[in-house]
Design an enzyme around this catalytic site. Structure first.
Site, PDB file in Angstrom:
ATOM      1  N   GLY A  65      18.517  75.626 -85.099  1.00 34.81           N
ATOM      2  CA  GLY A  65      19.657  76.172 -84.767  1.00 34.81           C
ATOM      3  C   GLY A  65      19.717  77.547 -84.139  1.00 34.81           C
ATOM      4  O   GLY A  65      20.631  78.463 -84.666  1.00 34.81           O
ATOM      5  N   ASN A  75      18.706  79.675 -71.672  1.00 39.85           N
ATOM      6  CA  ASN A  75      18.901  78.380 -72.436  1.00 39.85           C
ATOM      7  C   ASN A  75      20.316  77.860 -72.196  1.00 39.85           C
ATOM      8  O   ASN A  75      21.068  78.255 -72.925  1.00 39.85           O
ATOM      9  CB  ASN A  75      18.435  78.627 -73.860  1.00 39.85           C
ATOM     10  CG  ASN A  75      18.548  77.269 -74.866  1.00 39.85           C
ATOM     11  OD1 ASN A  75      19.003  76.341 -74.222  1.00 39.85           O
ATOM     12  ND2 ASN A  75      18.333  77.614 -76.067  1.00 39.85           N
ATOM     13  N   CYS A 135      23.335  75.247 -75.016  1.00 43.44           N
ATOM     14  CA  CYS A 135      24.282  76.050 -76.110  1.00 43.44           C
ATOM     15  C   CYS A 135      25.565  75.614 -75.910  1.00 43.44           C
ATOM     16  O   CYS A 135      26.106  75.341 -74.900  1.00 43.44           O
ATOM     17  CB  CYS A 135      24.220  77.550 -75.675  1.00 43.44           C
ATOM     18  SG  CYS A 135      22.490  78.142 -75.851  1.00 43.44           S
ATOM     19  N   LYS A 193      17.263  76.891 -67.773  1.00 44.65           N
ATOM     20  CA  LYS A 193      16.603  75.802 -68.532  1.00 44.65           C
ATOM     21  C   LYS A 193      17.422  74.390 -68.646  1.00 44.65           C
ATOM     22  O   LYS A 193      18.515  74.702 -69.381  1.00 44.65           O
ATOM     23  CB  LYS A 193      15.858  76.068 -69.892  1.00 44.65           C
ATOM     24  CG  LYS A 193      15.165  75.199 -70.554  1.00 44.65           C
ATOM     25  CD  LYS A 193      14.359  75.914 -71.626  1.00 44.65           C
ATOM     26  CE  LYS A 193      13.534  74.712 -72.650  1.00 44.65           C
ATOM     27  NZ  LYS A 193      12.940  75.534 -73.673  1.00 44.65           N
ATOM     28  N   ILE A 195      12.085  70.439 -69.664  1.00 45.44           N
ATOM     29  CA  ILE A 195      13.209  69.984 -70.099  1.00 45.44           C
ATOM     30  C   ILE A 195      13.160  70.639 -71.568  1.00 45.44           C
ATOM     31  O   ILE A 195      12.208  71.083 -72.221  1.00 45.44           O
ATOM     32  CB  ILE A 195      13.448  68.458 -70.283  1.00 45.44           C
ATOM     33  CG1 ILE A 195      12.253  67.940 -71.122  1.00 45.44           C
ATOM     34  CG2 ILE A 195      13.452  67.937 -68.878  1.00 45.44           C
ATOM     35  CD1 ILE A 195      12.368  66.530 -71.550  1.00 45.44           C
ATOM     36  N   GLY A 212       7.888  66.743 -78.419  1.00 40.92           N
ATOM     37  CA  GLY A 212       6.726  66.141 -78.729  1.00 40.92           C
ATOM     38  C   GLY A 212       6.482  65.195 -77.604  1.00 40.92           C
ATOM     39  O   GLY A 212       7.097  64.733 -76.823  1.00 40.92           O
TER      40      GLY A 212
END
Ligand code: FMN
Length: 320
Positions: free
Chosen positions: A73, A128, A131, A168, A194, A220
């Site tokens: 967060g 980013n 959000c 992004k 991504i 991952g």
């Protein structure tokens, strides 16, 4: 002979295309002792907001069979703390720094950009867009081409020219190319893709969500095919726009896959959480992969998976 690994981030030349992805190397200090940050292509900061934040309650991390769920967060020091402590430390160690910023309103994105305009040593800004937009009922900017474009325009309008802006993108959309197109039209110099996919795990033992926030971002190895697909689609639509490809990179071969899909730089994220030296290992393995396929320059493999053109002329036919 080792391949020429140099990459370009706007006006700045990077020694190599392997970057520490946003949020996974903290402020960069967390990597010291494991890697020389000056030898990482660039360090992307965790997303910086206007004010300090403590992030979400614990538990904030949950392992799944092939990926990590996080609901950290956007914990961080805020722009003042970043400019006073984190940025000077990274620059003193010779790192090239990409500053990731996160806003909850267009005004916050613009304010962050103008603060960074006055700072020395910022190689690029990464926006980013995953959000919540406080002016649109908390809907993520990245989900809507128009909202994403407005955030890019707010940053570009307040940021000193000469500092490239990378938008992004989130994979949690039906048409990532439409969002990419809106960001490029609004002035993004490059794209970063991504970010995490929304995911959730439930602990059958407690019969409750594994994360206190219920759901979070999946990253991952599980998401690498999604990253490869997004990079591929965006490269196909915008062959001249530089892409930072991120998602599930654990090895040099994984990095090569994203380069072949069209990324010109590769971000390493969750792999750092498990192994703080991951960037230097991935780089070494990428160098070895390039030797094996006979590529003299990393630039020669970028986007090579598209079509059938020219592989032989680049000497890359041996393995593909
Ligand atoms: C613990 C954690 C924190 C993250 N923090 C951020 C962040 O602050 N800003 C951001 O844009 N992405 C953040 N990300 C997303 C990563 O930068 C990256 O886009 C994503 O995890 C996919 O790459 P990976 O599979 O290599 O981790 C974070 C990811 C993780 C696992």
């Amino acid at each position: 002979m080792p391949a020429d690994l140099r990459a370009r981030l706007g006006l700045v030349e990077l020694p190599n295309p392997v970057l520490a992805a946003a949020g996974c190397a903290g402020a960069g200090r967390e990597l010291a002792g494991f890697v020389d940050v000056a030898r990482v292509g660039a360090v992307i900061s965790r997303s910086i907001m206007t004010e300090p934040r403590t992030g979400n309650p614990a538990p904030r991390l949950a392992e799944t069979p092939s990926g990590l769920l996080n609901s950290v967060g956007l914990q961080g020091p805020g722009i003042d703390g970043f400019l006073q402590r984190d940025l000077p430390w990274l620059l003193s160690r010779g790192a090239r720094v990409v500053v990731s910023i996160a806003g909850q309103t267009l005004g916050e994105y613009g304010a962050l950009a103008s603060r960074l305009s006055d700072a020395a040593g910022v190689s690029a800004v990464e926006i980013n867009l995953s959000c919540p937009n406080a002016e649109d009922a908390g809907r993520m900017f990245a989900l809507d081409p128009e909202a994403a474009a407005k955030a890019v325009a707010a940053v570009r309008g307040s940021l000193r020219s000469g500092i490239p802006v990378f938008a992004k993108l989130s994979p949690d959309v039906t048409d990532v190319v439409a969002v990419a197109a809106a960001c490029v039209a609004a002035g993004a110099d490059g794209l970063s893709l991504i970010n995490v996919l929304l995911g959730m795990a439930i602990d059958p033992g407690t019969m409750r969500p594994a994360l206190a926030a219920a759901y979070g971002g999946l990253s991952g190895p599980a998401i690498r095919p999604v990253a490869v697909r997004c990079v591929w689609q965006v490269r196909e639509a915008f062959p001249d726009v530089p892409i930072i490809g991120t998602g599930g990179v654990r090895s040099g071969r994984d990095a090569l896959e994203l380069l072949l899909a069209g990324a010109s730089m590769v971000g390493v994220g969750t792999a750092i959480v498990h192994d703080p030296s991951a960037c230097s290992r991935v780089l070494k393995e990428l160098e070895d992969e390039l030797v094996v396929i006979g590529a003299d320059r990393v630039a020669d493999v970028i986007g090579q998976a598209h079509g059938t053109r020219d592989r032989v002329s680049h000497g890359l036919a041996r393995r593909f």
